[in-house]
Design a protein around this motif. Structure first.
Motif, PDB file in Angstrom:
ATOM      1  N   VAL A  75     -16.226   8.736  34.416  1.00 12.89           N
ATOM      2  CA  VAL A  75     -15.482   7.679  35.113  1.00 12.89           C
ATOM      3  C   VAL A  75     -14.201   8.243  35.705  1.00 12.89           C
ATOM      4  CG1 VAL A  75     -14.195   5.528  34.793  1.00 12.89           C
ATOM      5  CG2 VAL A  75     -16.450   5.793  33.765  1.00 12.89           C
TER       6      VAL A  75
ATOM      7  N   ALA B 229     -23.701   0.242  38.189  1.00 13.87           N
ATOM      8  CA  ALA B 229     -22.989  -0.492  37.140  1.00 13.87           C
ATOM      9  C   ALA B 229     -23.248  -1.986  37.250  1.00 13.87           C
ATOM     10  CB  ALA B 229     -21.492  -0.199  37.226  1.00 13.87           C
TER      11      ALA B 229
ATOM     12  N   LEU C  24     -20.853   2.445  41.226  1.00 15.57           N
ATOM     13  CA  LEU C  24     -20.537   1.015  41.232  1.00 15.57           C
ATOM     14  C   LEU C  24     -21.793   0.168  41.419  1.00 15.57           C
ATOM     15  CD1 LEU C  24     -17.263   1.065  43.362  1.00 15.57           C
ATOM     16  CD2 LEU C  24     -17.461   0.671  40.905  1.00 15.57           C
TER      17      LEU C  24
ATOM     18  N   ASN D 253     -11.160   3.833  39.368  1.00 17.02           N
ATOM     19  CA  ASN D 253      -9.973   3.229  38.784  1.00 17.02           C
ATOM     20  C   ASN D 253      -9.412   2.147  39.691  1.00 17.02           C
ATOM     21  OD1 ASN D 253      -8.567   4.708  40.841  1.00 17.02           O
ATOM     22  ND2 ASN D 253      -8.587   6.498  39.487  1.00 17.02           N
TER      23      ASN D 253
ATOM     24  N   ILE E 102     -19.668   1.597  32.502  1.00 17.61           N
ATOM     25  CA  ILE E 102     -19.103   0.407  33.158  1.00 17.61           C
ATOM     26  C   ILE E 102     -20.070  -0.769  33.038  1.00 17.61           C
ATOM     27  CG2 ILE E 102     -18.303  -0.550  35.350  1.00 17.61           C
ATOM     28  CD1 ILE E 102     -17.460   2.267  36.150  1.00 17.61           C
TER      29      ILE E 102
END
Length: 552
Positions: free
Chosen positions: A26, A435, A432, A32, A374
């Motif tokens: 990550v 996730a 992403l 972030n 995530i």
């Protein structure tokens, strides 16, 4: 307090190492708050270029939906037809010989290892453009999952009915039909419907390599940067996936009923079949008299429902074969080229880019680790609140189940494309997308695992005056913990495979090299990439198998 075993300590250290690697991934991918803040402008620009959505005419939408569904139904049917005999050979209690079992298990592993995109490219070379390549690619790749689950279901049957059938002198085929099939039929139906849902989402990915339907039109729209049309069609896919999920659940309930009804119905069916076989064996070959051993079950409402669904299913299959325009002559015309086409993939080669391939495989693993972490952070609370025996009120469980269904309906490739536009090309978009996709699968698995825990123990602890949270932490969660570990490792396995394919649309990882090698006909490089990904996935599977045994 018992002293922890070496195996348990080793398993805990491995899990901590995986957690540390995921946290590191990550950080390396810069997932972030600052990254998301910098992407707000791109997200706003993407939204302005997307709205208002541009839907095609209704007749065109219905035609595309029909074409997509026809391909998916035919592919799922093909996977079931191939998986049933493979599963019988792969199951330890029905295989005729150890060699047959190992051979069937090898077929399952190979089917899972070869990406459906690669299969589609091969079949395009063999049979040309059209739905046939998509049906064969999805159908044969699905055997890796469907046959494995079918074999697991066969190995878990009650041997009592099968032994009773064998005692009558029945042959092997009669034994399978009367003693095995009734017990595994519910699992077979549920697995086929689940695979149908998966194939519907996979069809979007295959659209990017030429398979027709909604996926092909989405790919064309995005290639010309027509986001209004592309996102509108993606919304149609989402609604179609949600409808398929809800319809599958309704069909499962209607066909299988409650577990008690199913068990009683199967027991009665087995008894009737045993009696019928015994009567067949007792009669002479010239006896044309009545068959006293046969029992005709009454036409109850449940049996009528099952007959109606069977008839509707048959009509859907016939319509799908017609709608997909499948031709046996197309298959016969392409078969002579099969050996030459497969020969293009051997021997493996690196194309002079082996260091790049290793580096991108490492990025693919990073994407999978970060996405799994995530996704777990997002999915665990959603799955917990979606469990009916944990949620404070039934309405909350229903609401979160709806969230899971909606998220599961979004193809990960569409999510990847959206994040590529927002965050730019690279592994961030892939992580992403995976996730968010994990929320659908992992959230459902977590909720199901919590609902499958022993309610009697929870009630006993609650009777002592413990509060809901205390019961959950002290009893429910420890019971489901081994399943949680298995689900997380399964999600990591899925994410490695998915991250490989998301690279096709620029979401980072080795998938970009896979597609490029296919386009320039460097098929030896394609084989090398598949072998690298396969080796990585096998390491994860072996690790997951060991950890499941260690924590159980």
């Amino acid at each position: 307090m018992p002293k922890p075993s070496r195996t348990g300590t080793a398993a805990a250290l491995v899990l901590l190492a995986l957690l540390g690697a995921a946290v590191w991934a990550v950080g390396q991918l810069r997932l972030n708050v600052a990254t998301f803040t910098d992407s707000i402008g791109n997200a706003t620009d993407f939204l302005s270029r997307t709205l208002p959505l541009d839907f095609p005419p209704l007749t065109e939408v219905l035609l595309l939906c029909g074409q997509t569904l026809a391909i998916v139904v035919c592919a799922t049917l093909l996977s079931v037809l191939v998986s049933v005999p493979v599963a019988v050979l792969a199951a330890g209690n029905t295989t005729p010989a150890p060699a047959a079992r190992y051979g069937a298990r090898a077929v399952i592993v190979v089917a899972r290892a070869v990406p459906d995109v690669v299969l589609a490219i091969v079949f395009f070379r063999l049979f040309g453009l059209g739905a046939l390549a998509g049906v064969l690619a999805m159908g044969l790749h699905s055997v890796g999952m469907v046959a494995k689950l079918y074999a697991d279901a066969i190995e878990q049957i009650d041997e009592g009915p099968r032994t009773a059938v064998r005692a009558t002198g029945a042959r092997r085929l009669q034994e399978q039909i009367a003693g095995v099939l009734p017990q595994v039929l519910p699992a077979f139906v549920a697995t086929a419907l689940h695979r149908f849902d998966i194939n519907l989402r996979v069809s979007v990915l295959l659209g990017f390599v030429g398979v027709g339907g909604l996926g092909f039109e989405i790919a064309n729209a995005l290639r010309r940067l027509d986001y209004q049309r592309g996102v509108a069609l993606a919304l149609v896919v989402l609604l179609l996936c949600i409808a398929a999920e809800l319809l599958s659940a309704a069909v499962r309930r209607a066909l299988l009923g409650t577990s008690g009804d199913t068990a009683r119905g199967l027991t009665g069916f087995i008894r009737r079949r045993v009696g019928a076989i015994r009567a067949d064996l007792a009669r002479g070959p010239g006896d044309r008299g009545p068959e006293p051993g046969r029992v005709s079950p009454p036409w109850t409402a449940r049996r009528v429902r099952g007959a109606v669904f069977t008839a509707v299913t048959a009509l859907v299959v016939v319509a799908s074969v017609w709608g997909a325009d499948l031709s046996p002559w197309q298959v016969l015309a392409g078969l002579p080229r099969m050996l030459d086409t497969l020969g293009l993939f051997w021997p493996p080669s690196t194309g002079g880019v082996l260091p790049d391939l290793v580096a991108e495989l490492f990025v693919t693993v990073q994407i999978a680790l970060a996405a799994t972490l995530i996704g777990a952070v997002l999915a665990l609370p959603i799955g917990i609140l979606a469990a009916r025996n944990v949620a404070p009120i039934p309405g909350i469980a229903t609401a979160f189940r709806i969230v899971i269904v909606v998220v599961r309906g979004i193809p990960e490739l569409v999510l990847a494309i959206v994040f590529v536009v927002i965050t730019g090309l690279g592994p961030q978009a892939g992580a992403l997308a995976l996730a968010i996709g994990a929320v659908g699968l992992l959230g459902k698995l977590v909720a199901d695992s919590l609902e499958e825990t022993d309610v009697r123990v929870q009630q006993a602890v609650r009777a002592t005056g413990a509060k809901r949270l205390q019961v959950f932490v002290a009893v429910t969660l420890p019971q489901a913990a081994p399943a949680f570990v298995a689900h997380l490792l399964y999600q990591l396995d899925v994410n490695i495979r998915s991250a490989t394919l998301l690279g096709i649309v620029g979401a980072g990882g080795i998938g970009f090299y896979l597609l490029n090698a296919s386009r320039v006909m460097e098929f030896g490089v394609v084989t090398t990439i598949m072998m690298m990904v396969f080796a990585t996935v096998m390491v994860v599977e072996l690790l997951a198998l060991w950890l499941r045994r260690a924590v159980s």
